[in-house]
Structure formats: C-alpha cells, structure tokens
Design an enzyme around this catalytic site. Sequence first.
Site, PDB file in Angstrom:
ATOM      1  N   GLY A   1       0.825  -1.199   0.013  1.00  0.00           N
ATOM      2  CA  GLY A   1       0.078   0.105   0.008  1.00  0.00           C
ATOM      3  C   GLY A   1       1.092   1.096   0.112  1.00  0.00           C
TER       4      GLY A   1
ATOM      5  N   ARG B   1      -4.600   3.940  10.655  1.00  0.00           N
ATOM      6  CA  ARG B   1      -5.735   4.612  11.240  1.00  0.00           C
ATOM      7  C   ARG B   1      -6.195   5.774  10.671  1.00  0.00           C
ATOM      8  NH1 ARG B   1      -3.187   8.678  15.757  1.00  0.00           N
ATOM      9  NH2 ARG B   1      -0.986   8.993  14.826  1.00  0.00           N
TER      10      ARG B   1
ATOM     11  N   ARG C   1      -3.088   4.622  17.452  1.00  0.00           N
ATOM     12  CA  ARG C   1      -2.480   3.501  16.714  1.00  0.00           C
ATOM     13  C   ARG C   1      -2.909   2.210  17.494  1.00  0.00           C
ATOM     14  NH1 ARG C   1       1.732   7.721  17.233  1.00  0.00           N
ATOM     15  NH2 ARG C   1       2.311   8.224  15.215  1.00  0.00           N
TER      16      ARG C   1
ATOM     17  N   THR D   1       3.890  -1.917  10.657  1.00  0.00           N
ATOM     18  CA  THR D   1       2.467  -1.876  10.857  1.00  0.00           C
ATOM     19  C   THR D   1       2.281  -1.464  12.383  1.00  0.00           C
ATOM     20  OG1 THR D   1       2.446  -3.861   9.431  1.00  0.00           O
ATOM     21  CG2 THR D   1       0.418  -3.432  10.898  1.00  0.00           C
ATOM     22  N   ASN D   2       1.125  -0.823  12.652  1.00  0.00           N
ATOM     23  CA  ASN D   2       1.115  -0.107  13.861  1.00  0.00           C
ATOM     24  C   ASN D   2      -0.079  -1.057  14.607  1.00  0.00           C
ATOM     25  OD1 ASN D   2       2.423   2.322  14.444  1.00  0.00           O
ATOM     26  ND2 ASN D   2       1.349   3.303  12.812  1.00  0.00           N
TER      27      ASN D   2
ATOM     28  N   ARG E   1      11.083  13.778  12.110  1.00  0.00           N
ATOM     29  CA  ARG E   1      10.125  14.551  12.541  1.00  0.00           C
ATOM     30  C   ARG E   1      10.603  15.843  13.439  1.00  0.00           C
ATOM     31  NH1 ARG E   1       5.257  10.391  12.487  1.00  0.00           N
ATOM     32  NH2 ARG E   1       4.532  10.590  10.342  1.00  0.00           N
TER      33      ARG E   1
ATOM     34  N   HIS F   1       6.402   4.143  19.983  1.00  0.00           N
ATOM     35  CA  HIS F   1       5.917   5.127  18.702  1.00  0.00           C
ATOM     36  C   HIS F   1       4.671   5.480  18.914  1.00  0.00           C
ATOM     37  CE1 HIS F   1       5.375   6.482  14.767  1.00  0.00           C
ATOM     38  NE2 HIS F   1       4.523   5.578  14.302  1.00  0.00           N
TER      39      HIS F   1
END
Length: 393
Positions: free
Chosen positions: A98, A170, A176, A207-208, A239, A263
Amino acid sequence: MATPRVIGSDAVEDARRRGRIVFEVLPGDIVTALARETAERVGIALVDGPLERPKPPRTDGAVSMRRVLYRRSPKWVAPSRAPRKARKLGKLALIGAGGVGGNIAHLAAMADIADEIALIDITPGLAASTALDLNHTSGITGARARCVGGEAMDLVAGADVVVVTAGRARRPGMTRADLIDVNARVIRQSAEAIRSAAPNAIVIVVTNPLDEMTVEMLRATGFPREQVLGMAGTLDSSRFRNALAMAAGVTPADVEAFTLGSHGDEMAPIPSRARIKGRPLDVFLSREQIEACVQDAITGGGQVVALRKSGSATIAPAHASIELIDHIRGARTGPVPVSVMLHGEYGIDGVVLGVPAHLGAGGLVEVEELRLTAKENAALQNAAEAIRVRLGL
Ligand SMILES: NC(=O)c1ccc[n+]([C@@H]2O[C@H](COP(=O)([O-])OP(=O)(O)OC[C@H]3O[C@@H](n4cnc5c(N)ncnc54)[C@H](O)[C@@H]3O)[C@@H](O)[C@H]2O)c1
Ligand SMILES: O=C(O)C[C@H](O)C(=O)O
C-alpha cells in the site's frame, strides 16, 4: 547547460576553487540516484564517497567548544558515516504494497538496494501492478532491481530482509492502539510465511501499533530478538529534527536529534542530546520552543492523519524504513533509533521499545545505553509501562 561530471575526491578542491557546487554523494545511497538525476539537469559536480575534510587546527591545550560537545556526546551527535562499500541485498521482500510498502519499493529500486524486490499484498492485483509499474521505470532511471509482485505469501522465499507494512492504517479519531486486534492477525499470517520461507531474514515491522506488533512478530516467528526490528524511531527523529530546524531557522542537516520510547503518546524525544550546528538547543531556542518541537514530533503522525483523513503518512515512513535497511546492509553506520526487545538495557526487560542501537547483516548488534536526564529516563520507563499494560504483560 553545463554537462554534469562525477569527479573523484582529489578534484574536489579544484572544483570548489572554480566556484562549482560540489555535492557529496554516497555510493548505493538513496541520495545517489536522485541527486544524479537532478545534477544531470543543472550540471553540478558529484563526488563519489566521503570528502576528505581538513582536521581542525589544534591549539595549545585549548579545545574548541565544538570538540568538547562532540566529546560529551560521543558518536551519537555525529552524523552516521557511510562506508564506501555497502552490501547489496539479494532479495528484499515487502509484505504490504500500500502507501508505505509501495513507496519503500520505489525508493529501494531507485537506490539499487537489492537485486530483487518482491511485493506481496492481499488486495488482488495491487502488488503485481506496482511491481510492473516499477519495472517500467527502468528504461528511464536505469534501475537494475527486478520487481515481482503477487498475493501469495511464498514470494518472501529467500529474502534477506522482509519489511512488513501489511495491515490497517488509522483514520482521524483513532489511536494507533485501536489497530492492535485487527493488525495482530495480519502480523501472525506474515510471521508464519516468513518463518517457513525466509527463516534467516531480518524482519522490519512497520505495521501499527509498532511496538506491540513487533512483540507479536517476535512471538509468532519465534526468532531471536536480533532478527526482529521495529521501525519508528528513524521517522520520529526525522520529524523532531524537522521541527527543531524550522524553529531555529536552520536546515535539518544542521540538526542532530533523536527520539526513543514508544511510537505513540509515550514517545520520548531526547532534547538533552540534541544539537543545532553542534551546540545545545538552548543556544538557539527557548524552553517553550523546545517543548513545542517535542510535542510536534509526538503528534506528527496524527497531524498527517488529520489532514489526509483516509490514511496515514507514507513517504517519510518509507524513507525511515530505508534508513534501517541501509544500516543492516552497511551503507550507514553508527547508532540508529530502532525498536527492539530489551533484555535489561535501560533497566527494562521483556518489552519492545525504541532505543539507539547498532545494526548489521544479522540485525541487532548492540543496544547503546546513553546517559539520559532523569526526566528523559522517566519518559522511557513510562513508555515501557504503557506497552506492558496494553499487552497485558
Ligand atoms: N511504524 C511507523 O512509523 C508507521 C508509519 C506509517 C504507517 N505505519 C503503519 O503501516 C501500516 C500500513 O500503512 P499504509 O499507509 O501502507 O496502509 P495501506 O492501507 O496503504 O497499505 C496496507 C496494505 O496492507 C495490505 N494488507 C492487509 N492485510 C494484508 C495481509 N493479510 N496480507 C498482505 N497484505 C495485507 C492491504 O491490502 C494494503 O494494501 C499501517 O498499520 C500504518 O499504521 C507505521
Ligand atoms: O500516525 C500513524 O498512524 C502512522 C504512523 O505511525 C506515523 O507516525 O506516521
């Protein structure tokens, strides 16, 4: 328009004297392909490999502030060095094609990271079409990796590295942690295929919720902790660096900073070890500004979700995943923030948490234990406790 020239390090000074822009590019680095493409258009010199920089002059007994700061924060604040010889992977497999998986495939193909890139996705036609689309770029980019794609999990067979991005992302209003149950099933399916078809692969979980899914992957594969890594710290650190650079009005390349912990809401950005132009943050920023940057790093993912509405960030997470692959294949060295199962490091046992660690061909080499402030250490312990509670440990 000038013709671009790739020049050796002995020609650097000459190029500089003649007023040419000189870029340091690293063989096999993601920058290489993109920088070369841009250079071709504007005609700038590219230098393969690290530049030889003159050593700072030594003064009688006195040491410059910059040297003192580097000495106080060994290795960690220094940018990771890229050795000339990086190991190219035989096969990179991506479970999930994805937003994040597709971008990883694109970056990996452009950077010539692997001979073969296999994409696997449950959505009919998605992985195969992305693989074909990527192969169609090769006539323009010269990309050499062969991409294959399909729905069958056995496409992971023989992979050196498997990155797992399969699962739900999400949407606004979700945390998450809301994804635990639905994504744990996907992780277990992926784990089964990896265990049987690619038992020696280094697995990078994306993956979360990241920390919990990394625990699930460890449990379901039965692999040692060295072999299962979670990607989040490289993204969150980027970030944090971006927020600090914007606040201080400098470029992100002038900023060294990283985040540890989970995370999620219990992320632990580490301002005490951060540097702007080699100097502590409070030289440039007020306490309020630093705290705002910390919050910006913690809420960065949520900010993208709120804007996008139908999913979450994809581009920065893909770059952050490539950064871990680059550490595994030796294209980058030095400690990198990565989620690993802790066995007593930082006084934490039996929980996956983001910590600075050295990686290599076998995955985790060593967790680096840094001296943190009491507040930062408390944030790390708090993150571990929150994950324990969520997993019922
Ligand atoms: N760790 C991080 O820093 C980070 C960053 C960004 C995204 N994420 C997480 O990564 C995951 C993927 O995000 P995305 O934006 O790529 O989502 P996406 O919806 O674009 O892609 C996920 C893909 O997984 C596939 N999939 C679902 N179940 C599968 C299965 N059983 N087998 C194979 N494929 C399956 C879907 O068909 C889909 O194409 C999400 O859980 C997201 O929260 C984590
Ligand atoms: O925020 C999300 O849900 C996706 C990812 O974890 C991110 O930080 O971008």
